[in-house]
Scaffold this active site. Structure first.
Site, PDB file in Angstrom:
ATOM      1  N   HIS A   1       0.886  -1.181  -0.016  1.00  0.00           N
ATOM      2  CA  HIS A   1       0.053  -0.182  -0.216  1.00  0.00           C
ATOM      3  C   HIS A   1       0.665   1.222  -0.050  1.00  0.00           C
ATOM      4  O   HIS A   1       1.924   1.348   0.592  1.00  0.00           O
ATOM      5  CB  HIS A   1      -0.987  -0.032   1.376  1.00  0.00           C
TER       6      HIS A   1
ATOM      7  N   ASP B   1      -6.688  -5.960  -2.032  1.00  0.00           N
ATOM      8  CA  ASP B   1      -5.201  -6.268  -2.268  1.00  0.00           C
ATOM      9  C   ASP B   1      -5.240  -7.336  -3.685  1.00  0.00           C
ATOM     10  O   ASP B   1      -4.167  -7.464  -4.529  1.00  0.00           O
ATOM     11  CB  ASP B   1      -4.557  -6.838  -1.197  1.00  0.00           C
TER      12      ASP B   1
ATOM     13  N   LYS C   1       5.892   5.922   7.464  1.00  0.00           N
ATOM     14  CA  LYS C   1       5.262   5.148   8.456  1.00  0.00           C
ATOM     15  C   LYS C   1       6.441   4.593   9.594  1.00  0.00           C
ATOM     16  O   LYS C   1       7.474   4.148   9.053  1.00  0.00           O
ATOM     17  CB  LYS C   1       4.761   4.074   7.858  1.00  0.00           C
TER      18      LYS C   1
ATOM     19  N   TYR D   1       1.481   1.480  13.687  1.00  0.00           N
ATOM     20  CA  TYR D   1       2.125   2.596  13.141  1.00  0.00           C
ATOM     21  C   TYR D   1       1.700   3.915  13.037  1.00  0.00           C
ATOM     22  O   TYR D   1       0.615   4.230  13.239  1.00  0.00           O
ATOM     23  CB  TYR D   1       2.150   2.119  11.542  1.00  0.00           C
TER      24      TYR D   1
END
Length: 181
Positions: free
Chosen positions: A62, A168, A71, A131
């Site tokens: 992603h 996905d 991140k 995250y």
């Protein structure tokens, strides 16, 4: 905090100093002053995310084509194999990937800079993943590269076909994806 370089210079592993005794342990998972001193990055984190996944789940790859997110990722339960892919055409490491095991036991974190696609697969019975992000989630700008793209040839430590989301499953091939300049 210790910085561990990776095969992609912009991606780093952070290893905290853990203080433990018979009661348990303590460590700083983030300290802005130390972060800036060690990384040289003047980063502001604006969102904190938490996910839980069962074994065999793969999430990714992603990224957001606009409002790209850096991140800082870590695992608080279980284990994942975490991957960052450089999708910046102007980068000397364009198309390269780096992967590492992040576990609740090793308490390591990985910095995935803006301009990278990110994904992970759960290699334990379950995993909880935290995250911090440098920009807000912008679903209209979210993109996905196929986790099994043959041009990237990521060596996922999978014993069987992973469980992935419908989104996905629609991931694009690397050579057809929207990428960064």
């Amino acid at each position: 905090m210790n910085i561990i370089p990776t095969t992609i210079p912009d991606v780093i592993i952070l290893e905290p100093k853990v203080f433990g005794d018979e009661r348990g342990f303590f460590f700083e998972s983030f300290n802005e002053r130390v972060w800036r001193q060690l990384t040289g990055l003047d980063t502001t984190f604006v969102q904190h995310n938490h996910s839980r996944s069962t074994g065999g789940v793969l999430r990714g790859l992603h990224y957001q084509i606009q409002h790209p997110q850096g991140k800082l990722v870590r695992v608080i339960a279980g284990e994942v194999f975490d991957v960052a892919v450089d999708i910046r055409r102007s980068s000397p490491t364009f198309g390269a990937w780096f992967g590492t095991h992040l576990t609740a036991e090793n308490k390591r974190q990985m910095w995935v800079p803006p301009g990278f696609a990110h994904g992970f697969c759960v290699t334990s019975e379950h995993a909880e993943f935290l995250y911090l992000t440098t920009d807000y989630w912008a679903p209209e700008h979210e993109r996905c590269i196929a986790w099994n793209d043959p041009d990237l040839a990521i060596e996922w430590p999978l014993a069987a076909e992973p469980t992935i989301s419908a989104k996905d499953r629609e991931g694009k091939r690397f050579k057809e994806a929207d990428l960064f300049p």
